[in-house]
Design a protein around this motif. Sequence first.
Motif, mmCIF file in Angstrom:
data_model
loop_
_atom_site.group_PDB
_atom_site.id
_atom_site.type_symbol
_atom_site.label_atom_id
_atom_site.label_comp_id
_atom_site.label_asym_id
_atom_site.label_seq_id
_atom_site.Cartn_x
_atom_site.Cartn_y
_atom_site.Cartn_z
ATOM 1 N N VAL A 195 42.661 2.253 -0.836
ATOM 2 C CA VAL A 195 41.432 2.327 -0.045
ATOM 3 C C VAL A 195 40.728 3.645 -0.319
ATOM 4 C CG1 VAL A 195 40.435 2.245 2.268
ATOM 5 C CG2 VAL A 195 42.510 0.934 1.764
ATOM 6 N N ILE A 196 39.441 3.565 -0.623
ATOM 7 C CA ILE A 196 38.588 4.752 -0.752
ATOM 8 C C ILE A 196 37.616 4.714 0.421
ATOM 9 C CG2 ILE A 196 36.888 5.974 -2.159
ATOM 10 C CD1 ILE A 196 38.163 4.665 -4.626
ATOM 11 N N ILE A 197 37.761 5.650 1.339
ATOM 12 C CA ILE A 197 36.980 5.653 2.573
ATOM 13 C C ILE A 197 35.772 6.562 2.400
ATOM 14 C CG2 ILE A 197 37.068 6.009 5.058
ATOM 15 C CD1 ILE A 197 40.132 5.865 4.846
ATOM 16 N N THR A 198 34.588 6.001 2.599
ATOM 17 C CA THR A 198 33.367 6.782 2.448
ATOM 18 C C THR A 198 32.597 6.812 3.767
ATOM 19 O OG1 THR A 198 31.900 4.967 1.755
ATOM 20 C CG2 THR A 198 33.275 5.980 0.049
ATOM 21 N N ASP A 199 31.554 7.606 3.790
ATOM 22 C CA ASP A 199 30.769 7.810 5.011
ATOM 23 C C ASP A 199 29.738 6.708 5.218
ATOM 24 O OD1 ASP A 199 29.860 9.791 7.175
ATOM 25 O OD2 ASP A 199 27.994 9.438 6.061
ATOM 26 N N PRO A 200 29.707 6.090 6.416
ATOM 27 C CA PRO A 200 30.698 6.167 7.492
ATOM 28 C C PRO A 200 31.620 4.957 7.438
ATOM 29 C CG PRO A 200 28.677 5.186 8.321
ATOM 30 C CD PRO A 200 28.471 5.389 6.836
ATOM 31 N N VAL A 259 41.700 13.984 0.143
ATOM 32 C CA VAL A 259 40.239 14.041 0.155
ATOM 33 C C VAL A 259 39.825 14.429 -1.260
ATOM 34 C CG1 VAL A 259 38.195 15.143 1.127
ATOM 35 C CG2 VAL A 259 40.182 14.705 2.587
ATOM 36 N N VAL A 260 39.026 13.562 -1.897
ATOM 37 C CA VAL A 260 38.713 13.734 -3.312
ATOM 38 C C VAL A 260 37.200 13.753 -3.515
ATOM 39 C CG1 VAL A 260 39.012 12.782 -5.630
ATOM 40 C CG2 VAL A 260 40.855 12.578 -3.952
ATOM 41 N N HIS A 261 36.725 14.744 -4.262
ATOM 42 C CA HIS A 261 35.309 14.844 -4.602
ATOM 43 C C HIS A 261 34.903 13.635 -5.438
ATOM 44 C CE1 HIS A 261 31.561 16.441 -6.250
ATOM 45 N NE2 HIS A 261 31.629 17.420 -5.360
ATOM 46 N N ARG A 262 33.668 13.195 -5.277
ATOM 47 C CA ARG A 262 33.196 11.991 -5.967
ATOM 48 C C ARG A 262 33.342 12.089 -7.478
ATOM 49 N NH1 ARG A 262 27.742 10.122 -3.597
ATOM 50 N NH2 ARG A 262 29.163 9.586 -1.891
ATOM 51 N N LYS A 263 33.110 13.253 -8.035
ATOM 52 C CA LYS A 263 33.211 13.409 -9.493
ATOM 53 C C LYS A 263 34.646 13.258 -9.994
ATOM 54 C CE LYS A 263 33.426 18.496 -9.325
ATOM 55 N NZ LYS A 263 34.851 18.611 -9.642
ATOM 56 N N ASP A 264 35.625 13.409 -9.089
ATOM 57 C CA ASP A 264 37.031 13.311 -9.475
ATOM 58 C C ASP A 264 37.665 11.976 -9.077
ATOM 59 O OD1 ASP A 264 37.018 15.961 -10.447
ATOM 60 O OD2 ASP A 264 37.300 16.722 -8.399
ATOM 61 N N LEU A 265 36.888 11.110 -8.437
ATOM 62 C CA LEU A 265 37.455 9.861 -7.914
ATOM 63 C C LEU A 265 38.022 8.968 -9.015
ATOM 64 C CD1 LEU A 265 35.170 8.566 -5.009
ATOM 65 C CD2 LEU A 265 37.615 9.076 -4.916
#
Length: 282
Positions: A195-200, A259-265
């Motif tokens: 699961v990759i949880i994003t806002d919101p 918690v992973v930055h978008r560029k590193d996902l």
Amino acid sequence: MSWLSKVRNSLGSLAKRDTPDNLWMKCPGCGEMLFAKEYEANLSVCPRCDHHGRISATARFEVLLDPGYTVLATPKVPENPLGFRDTKKYSDRLKAARAANPYPDALTNAAGTVEGIEAVIGVQDFAFMGGSMGMAVGAAFVAGVERAIAQNCAYVIVTAAGGARMQEGILSLMQMPKTTVAIRRLANAGLPYIVIITDPTTGGVTASYAMLGDVQIAEPGALIGFAGQRVIQDTIREKLPEGFQRAEYLHAHGMVDMVVHRKDLKATLASLLSYLERKEVA
């Protein structure tokens, strides 16, 4: 009118004609004005404050999947099964949402590879009725899981939702156990569920498939919770800590794994898939 005023007015009208309305944007996080193309090139992340903006399902597929992925058809479900109407018909709201979005509902699946590793990825788009979970979302989730089982690969879900879709009442809440059963089938097949949880990510989505992953990844600053902060404060009659329901707070308290930055996902996801599926990166 003076000569100076005429020159000023002519220059002003020229600037309006030559400057597109969408050339600049205001960062929702720090309020700085950003060059729109620079912002998009940075994956919709503010280069000044690192605020992670919301992105479309298409943009999300392009961030996570290798070129050549296939968008899967969204299962058809009954529309407006309860005949719901508020200020307008629910069916009319669906038509308006579909006219403004490329996909027919809030959850869309795609099959492809992540740095050479096969995977099926489902993406919720908050732009489609707040990413709300209804029968179509539940059906798409199950279809994504079934495709992953058929391909013997992982299923990855990217969540973004305000919760269950109120226009479908109890039928929307029934998607919670439905998706949970699908996740159990995936586990029984020995396949990873990430699961990759994003806002919101809130409400019934958080209370079901968003928090059942083998690995929980969150984007920085993502709002994650079930009930709203004000509702919780009024219920327990206590002031909640700073950053409550944000990704970093939940990570510190063991609710998410990283918690992973978008560029590193993409690289992070590829590493997890390689480990969990015991496959070498191609």
